[in-house]
Design a protein around this motif. Structure first.
Motif, PDB file in Angstrom:
ATOM      1  N   ARG A 334       1.006  -1.311  -0.111  1.00  0.00           N
ATOM      2  CA  ARG A 334       0.149  -0.033  -0.149  1.00  0.00           C
ATOM      3  C   ARG A 334       0.890   1.075  -0.157  1.00  0.00           C
ATOM      4  NH1 ARG A 334      -2.278  -0.951   4.056  1.00  0.00           N
ATOM      5  NH2 ARG A 334      -3.640  -2.558   3.335  1.00  0.00           N
ATOM      6  N   PRO A 338       1.198   3.579  -6.421  1.00  0.00           N
ATOM      7  CA  PRO A 338       1.131   4.907  -7.460  1.00  0.00           C
ATOM      8  C   PRO A 338      -0.635   4.711  -7.320  1.00  0.00           C
ATOM      9  CG  PRO A 338       1.871   3.444  -8.848  1.00  0.00           C
ATOM     10  CD  PRO A 338       1.887   2.635  -7.774  1.00  0.00           C
ATOM     11  N   TRP A 339      -1.158   5.982  -7.487  1.00  0.00           N
ATOM     12  CA  TRP A 339      -2.534   6.130  -7.767  1.00  0.00           C
ATOM     13  C   TRP A 339      -2.704   5.405  -9.372  1.00  0.00           C
ATOM     14  CZ3 TRP A 339      -6.047   6.591  -4.460  1.00  0.00           C
ATOM     15  CH2 TRP A 339      -6.104   7.178  -3.171  1.00  0.00           C
ATOM     16  N   HIS A 341      -5.362   5.056 -12.459  1.00  0.00           N
ATOM     17  CA  HIS A 341      -6.678   5.656 -12.896  1.00  0.00           C
ATOM     18  C   HIS A 341      -6.909   4.922 -14.167  1.00  0.00           C
ATOM     19  CE1 HIS A 341      -6.577   8.587  -9.752  1.00  0.00           C
ATOM     20  NE2 HIS A 341      -5.363   9.040 -10.419  1.00  0.00           N
ATOM     21  N   ALA A 500       4.700  10.116 -13.229  1.00  0.00           N
ATOM     22  CA  ALA A 500       3.408   9.640 -13.884  1.00  0.00           C
ATOM     23  C   ALA A 500       3.753   8.649 -15.075  1.00  0.00           C
ATOM     24  CB  ALA A 500       2.828  10.771 -14.156  1.00  0.00           C
ATOM     25  N   SER A 529       4.070   0.412 -14.694  1.00  0.00           N
ATOM     26  CA  SER A 529       3.529   0.977 -13.241  1.00  0.00           C
ATOM     27  C   SER A 529       4.705   0.941 -12.226  1.00  0.00           C
ATOM     28  CB  SER A 529       2.283   0.415 -13.001  1.00  0.00           C
ATOM     29  OG  SER A 529       1.255   0.643 -14.018  1.00  0.00           O
ATOM     30  N   PRO A 534       5.561   6.406  -5.396  1.00  0.00           N
ATOM     31  CA  PRO A 534       4.378   6.222  -4.734  1.00  0.00           C
ATOM     32  C   PRO A 534       3.398   7.354  -4.602  1.00  0.00           C
ATOM     33  CG  PRO A 534       6.313   5.477  -3.436  1.00  0.00           C
ATOM     34  CD  PRO A 534       6.901   6.177  -4.764  1.00  0.00           C
ATOM     35  N   ARG A 535       2.283   7.000  -4.212  1.00  0.00           N
ATOM     36  CA  ARG A 535       1.206   8.130  -4.444  1.00  0.00           C
ATOM     37  C   ARG A 535       1.640   9.279  -3.479  1.00  0.00           C
ATOM     38  NH1 ARG A 535      -3.420   4.388  -2.316  1.00  0.00           N
ATOM     39  NH2 ARG A 535      -2.624   2.949  -3.677  1.00  0.00           N
ATOM     40  N   GLU A 536       2.107   9.032  -2.094  1.00  0.00           N
ATOM     41  CA  GLU A 536       2.771  10.081  -1.419  1.00  0.00           C
ATOM     42  C   GLU A 536       3.552  10.873  -2.155  1.00  0.00           C
ATOM     43  OE1 GLU A 536       2.716   6.738  -0.580  1.00  0.00           O
ATOM     44  OE2 GLU A 536       0.853   6.838   1.130  1.00  0.00           O
ATOM     45  N   GLY A 538       3.346  11.818  -5.205  1.00  0.00           N
ATOM     46  CA  GLY A 538       2.385  12.394  -6.293  1.00  0.00           C
ATOM     47  C   GLY A 538       2.252  11.315  -7.379  1.00  0.00           C
ATOM     48  N   GLY A 539       2.815  10.047  -7.487  1.00  0.00           N
ATOM     49  CA  GLY A 539       2.866   9.210  -8.476  1.00  0.00           C
ATOM     50  C   GLY A 539       1.438   8.586  -8.986  1.00  0.00           C
ATOM     51  N   GLN A 540       1.334   8.789 -10.292  1.00  0.00           N
ATOM     52  CA  GLN A 540      -0.120   8.319 -10.695  1.00  0.00           C
ATOM     53  C   GLN A 540       0.240   7.349 -11.967  1.00  0.00           C
ATOM     54  OE1 GLN A 540      -2.854  11.277 -11.594  1.00  0.00           O
ATOM     55  NE2 GLN A 540      -1.192  12.932 -11.124  1.00  0.00           N
TER      56      GLN A 540
END
Length: 685
Positions: A334, A338-339, A341, A500, A529, A534-536, A538-540
């Motif tokens: 977790r 990354p996020w 979408h 990203a 991916s 990681p998402r913390e 800003g990775g998406q």
């Protein structure tokens, strides 16, 4: 002499001569004609190369034996373990043992034998060069491995089992952001300094270079034996001899290294197991993944197969109990994710009319604002690799060879400025005429990486755009705002990770007429991916596809195990590999019929199905012997049977042995028409 008879295997590559022959050994050759050495024999009136398999007291041959002509080299290049492996693979793949030996054993070079072992023949630990005790080096590598693998459940128990020499096996699923090369190097160095042999197999040279660079944190360059296609013949043979002598303890290579006989082998590690590069394009078309599995069972060593994604073949191993899953703790996964979408996750009023949605542009802009590069994955390279008639949408074909037309990069001021050309023969098409409606205008149906880079360069002025793919593959990219447009498998590694990733044109990979299209698409998306922060931070990841696609759901939930289990269940219900043994017999109508008449199916294979023959699927290379004017004669016959017989026997071995015998009979009858037999082909069609 105690053993005056030598049983040899002629290296002829002919199915009907794939057996052992007895020759007499003279007094002069008694000491050098040992099992495993190369010799010259007179066979059918000519001198040919052969390998001594064993020495015997007597022979079953009635009559006078011919004598060995000479010993080519006293070096034993085919140890007993390699000979046993060759026999197993010949039955499993229906191949000729001399063909497998030619691929496994490098050709001899006298200069390599004269040069001798490295470092004047010192032991492997002494090649390190430093005056540090081996105990300290072993402890340092082990502590680093325990720390690096701490994110994965039971990794410490796995390492202890491998160090103890037990046959510990695992399917390793690494997390996004994982430096897989560092983890492999830590495990390999720990085992090597503990006295065990290590064999590391990766798909291509880029991975070999990356893994070797990580290994140099624990080993010297002289302690790492690289075996790839880039190594010259003399150097490869010298390294092969060093491995046989025990001086090469850590072997890193591509598919050709899968058969290298490593003394004291304790650990085998394979990464990228679903990559097509691991399949030998020459008969009998060995897959390095299956070869390494056979070796792990044969030698009782540890075996770890790793990747961000898992193929259906490895999933079957897991369900059969051959190897358990080595996964990360949920909290670690977790924190590293990354996020992710898809299109339905972000409302975009123009997403139906644009190739790159607004969410994709926002992700690239946000990565640039954070000072990180952005990755854009495009399935096809080139500018516009596929064209069609602008009026009736009929695919544009070459008038000379009927190949597809493409729009090459050139005068890119407007789409129609460059002159279309054929992707097959390269001939320019000065004035295209549609055979359907007579129109002369073309439109782009597929946009390649060059065109994508051009579009992004206009959308983000001042941001550097980097291309990676085809013959211009970049290994790394520096930090800083930039856009990297790459094809699958050619994504360079960013020093601090990508901010990203935008995955374009998923319909191209999902829409291929291929058994592994869905599996391959998800693997490419997951591998891309894994390069994102990681998402913390800003990775998406933006997947330009609908969220209701099963592959998109597996990516968003990051569920490689569930996706592999679903894929395997679907293959079982449809009767496709790995749930079944599938044999593709390619040839003409006459040659396929010849094989059917000769083939003697074992009684245990009572559920064997015969499908076809039909026309050869599009995109499949025709068998050798069919010229361009005869391609319409190519046919494919499919043989299919369950993986296990009613008695629990391996159907692949039974069917492979039967096909091997049938090819031998066919050669004896001098039936030389074009024919190719592939067991469990990667491309079914």
């Amino acid at each position: 002499m105690d053993l005056p008879v030598a049983r040899v295997l002629p290296l002829l590559g002919m199915p009907h001569l794939d057996r052992l022959f007895d020759y007499s050994v003279s007094e002069e050759l008694d000491t050098t004609a040992r099992p495993g050495v190369r010799v010259r024999i007179r066979f059918a009136g000519r001198l040919v190369d052969a390998v001594v398999i064993e020495r015997r007291r007597s022979t079953d041959h009635e009559g006078r034996l011919s004598a060995l002509q000479r010993v080519i080299s006293p070096e034993v290049v085919v140890p007993p373990g390699l000979w046993d492996l060759v026999n197993l693979l010949a039955d499993r793949y229906g191949g000729v043992r001399s063909d497998i030996l030619r691929a496994a054993v490098p050709s001899r070079h006298a200069s390599a034998e004269k040069a001798g072992l490295f470092g004047n023949g010192v032991d492997w630990p002494e090649l390190y060069g430093a005056l540090e005790p081996v105990e300290d080096l072993t402890t340092a590598a082990r502590d680093t491995a325990l720390s690096g693998w701490s994110a994965y459940r039971h990794a410490d128990s796995l390492l202890e089992a491998v160090l103890a020499g037990r046959s510990a096996r695992a399917s390793w699923l690494w997390t996004p952001g994982e430096d897989w090369a560092a983890r492999v190097a830590e495990m390999a160095a720990t085992v090597a300094w503990s006295g065990g042999g290590v064999l590391l197999v990766v798909p291509d040279q880029r991975d070999v270079d990356r893994l070797s660079a990580e290994l140099r944190n624990f080993l010297s360059a002289a302690q790492i034996t690289e075996l790839t296609a880039s190594v010259g013949p003399a150097a490869r043979y010298r390294r092969y001899l060093a491995v046989l002598a025990g001086q090469g303890r850590v072997i890193v290579g591509t598919r050709s290294a899968a058969t290298v006989p490593v003394p004291g082998l304790r650990l085998i590690m394979l990464t990228g197991e679903a990559d097509d590069s691991l399949v030998d394009p020459r008969a009998p078309y060995l897959h390095a993944r299956d070869v390494l599995k056979v070796r792990a069972e044969q030698e009782g060593c540890g075996f770890i197969v790793g990747g961000a994604h898992r193929s259906a073949e490895v999933q079957q191993w897991v369900e059969e109990g051959f190897c358990p899953t080595l996964r990360a703790d949920p909290d670690v996964l977790r924190a590293r994710m990354p996020w992710i979408h898809a299109l339905d996750d972000n409302h975009d009023a123009h997403q139906s009319f644009t190739r790159i949605p607004t969410a994709g542009y926002k992700a690239i802009r946000q990565a640039s604002d954070n000072g990180l590069p952005a990755l854009v994955q495009v399935p096809r390279r080139g500018y516009a690799p596929s064209l069609a008639c602008k009026d009736c949408r009929t695919p544009a074909r070459c008038r000379r060879c009927n190949g597809p037309l493409e729009l090459p990069p050139g005068d890119q001021g407007r789409a129609g400025a460059a002159e279309p050309r054929c992707r097959w023969c390269g001939a320019p098409e000065g004035r295209f005429t549609c055979p359907g409606c007579g129109g002369h205008a073309v439109r782009m149906t597929v946009i390649g990486s060059d065109r994508t880079a051009e579009e992004l360069g206009r959308a983000f002025p001042g941001v550097p755009v980097v291309l990676s793919g085809g013959s211009q593959v970049r290994d790394t990219v520096p930090d800083g705002p930039r856009i990297v447009v790459a094809t699958p498998g050619a994504e360079p590694v960013a020093e601090s990770g990508y901010g990203a990733a935008v995955l374009l044109d998923p319909w191209l990979t999902l829409g291929r007429a291929d058994l592994r299209a869905s599996e391959g698409a998800l693997r490419q998306w997951m591998e891309a991916s894994c390069l994102v922060v990681p998402r913390e931070q800003g990775g998406q990841v933006v997947l330009v596809a609908r969220t209701d696609l099963p592959e998109a759901q597996a990516l968003i939930r990051w569920d490689p195990e569930g996706a592999a289990a679903t894929e395997l269940a679907q293959r079982r219900s449809a009767g496709f590999p790995p749930a079944t043994v599938l044999v593709a017999v390619d040839g003409t109508t006459e040659t396929v019929k010849e094989l059917q008449e000769i083939l003697v199916v074992p009684e245990e294979l009572d559920r064997l199905e015969v499908l076809g023959p039909v026309e050869l699927p599009p995109g499949v290379r025709p068998p050798a012997g069919l010229g361009e004017s005869e391609l319409h004669l190519a046919r494919r016959l499919i043989l299919r049977t369950p993986r296990r017989t009613a008695g629990g026997e391996d159907a692949a071995v039974l069917l492979g042995a039967a096909l091997r015998a049938a090819k031998s009979v066919r050669a004896t009858r001098r039936l030389t028409g074009p024919l190719r037999v592939v067991i469990d082909p990667v491309r079914v069609g």
